[in-house]
Design a protein around this motif. Structure first.
Motif, PDB file in Angstrom:
ATOM      1  N   CYS A  80       0.715  -1.028  -0.138  1.00 58.51           N
ATOM      2  CA  CYS A  80       0.111  -0.059  -0.078  1.00 58.51           C
ATOM      3  C   CYS A  80       0.877   1.444  -0.010  1.00 58.51           C
ATOM      4  CB  CYS A  80      -0.953   0.098   1.291  1.00 58.51           C
ATOM      5  SG  CYS A  80      -2.311  -0.977   1.169  1.00 58.51           S
ATOM      6  N   ASP A  81       2.259   1.229   0.774  1.00 57.16           N
ATOM      7  CA  ASP A  81       2.685   2.424   0.971  1.00 57.16           C
ATOM      8  C   ASP A  81       3.371   2.547  -0.470  1.00 57.16           C
ATOM      9  OD1 ASP A  81       2.245   2.857   3.615  1.00 57.16           O
ATOM     10  OD2 ASP A  81       3.986   1.811   4.286  1.00 57.16           O
ATOM     11  N   ARG A  83       2.522   1.355  -3.532  1.00 59.89           N
ATOM     12  CA  ARG A  83       1.367   2.053  -4.594  1.00 59.89           C
ATOM     13  C   ARG A  83       1.267   3.272  -4.210  1.00 59.89           C
ATOM     14  NH1 ARG A  83      -4.309  -1.086  -5.127  1.00 59.89           N
ATOM     15  NH2 ARG A  83      -4.782  -0.236  -3.013  1.00 59.89           N
ATOM     16  N   ALA A  84       0.969   3.840  -3.030  1.00 61.89           N
ATOM     17  CA  ALA A  84       0.830   5.342  -2.942  1.00 61.89           C
ATOM     18  C   ALA A  84       1.874   6.247  -3.417  1.00 61.89           C
ATOM     19  CB  ALA A  84       0.521   5.641  -1.452  1.00 61.89           C
ATOM     20  N   LYS A  85       3.180   5.749  -3.163  1.00 68.76           N
ATOM     21  CA  LYS A  85       4.406   6.529  -3.669  1.00 68.76           C
ATOM     22  C   LYS A  85       4.212   6.659  -5.324  1.00 68.76           C
ATOM     23  CE  LYS A  85       7.529   5.608   0.215  1.00 68.76           C
ATOM     24  NZ  LYS A  85       8.531   5.209   0.584  1.00 68.76           N
ATOM     25  N   ARG A  88       1.522   8.842  -6.529  1.00 69.89           N
ATOM     26  CA  ARG A  88       1.855  10.269  -6.408  1.00 69.89           C
ATOM     27  C   ARG A  88       2.943  10.806  -7.681  1.00 69.89           C
ATOM     28  NH1 ARG A  88       1.364   9.040  -1.109  1.00 69.89           N
ATOM     29  NH2 ARG A  88      -0.237  10.273  -0.160  1.00 69.89           N
TER      30      ARG A  88
END
Length: 127
Positions: A80-81, A83-85, A88
């Protein structure tokens, strides 16, 4: 020469949302062309969302909710971390694609969304 006509039409936009737009045209060919162009654009809600991204709202870094990841609890948290990076980093490209509209913009937006929709945690960890 035909007089211009204004008529509301219901259109499914390239983002998949239905929207009603008033189209001004002269003759059937011009109406069909205007409808085809309107289908290649994003709906008002998606355009507003992109404008929100540009203004710095952190409410939604991507246009739609992404699916739950599959894997162990540790993998899911880590993925999840990651994928979020990645999301962005893709944001400027998705924003340009949404602002561009047309077939090219829609294809880029859809391809990047498909990538972000990858559900396997291993994909994000190994990627």
């Amino acid at each position: 020469m035909l007089s211009p006509v204004e008529a509301p039409i219901s259109i499914i936009r390239v983002c998949g949302h239905r929207e009603t737009e008033t189209v001004r045209y002269r003759g059937r060919t011009q109406r069909m062309n205007r409808e085809a162009e309107a289908r290649k654009c994003f709906c008002k809600a998606c355009r507003d969302m992109v404008a929100g991204w540009m203004a710095g709202n952190e409410a939604a870094p991507y246009p739609l909710e992404l699916p739950q990841l599959i894997g162990s609890p540790g993998q899911i948290s880590w993925a999840c971390d990651l994928r979020a990076k990645v999301a962005r980093k893709m944001l400027p490209v998705m924003t340009m694609a949404a602002n561009h509209g047309g077939k090219t913009g829609a294809a880029v937006w859809q391809a990047l969304y498909a990538l972000l929709s990858q559900r396997q945690s291993r994909f994000w960890i190994d990627g």
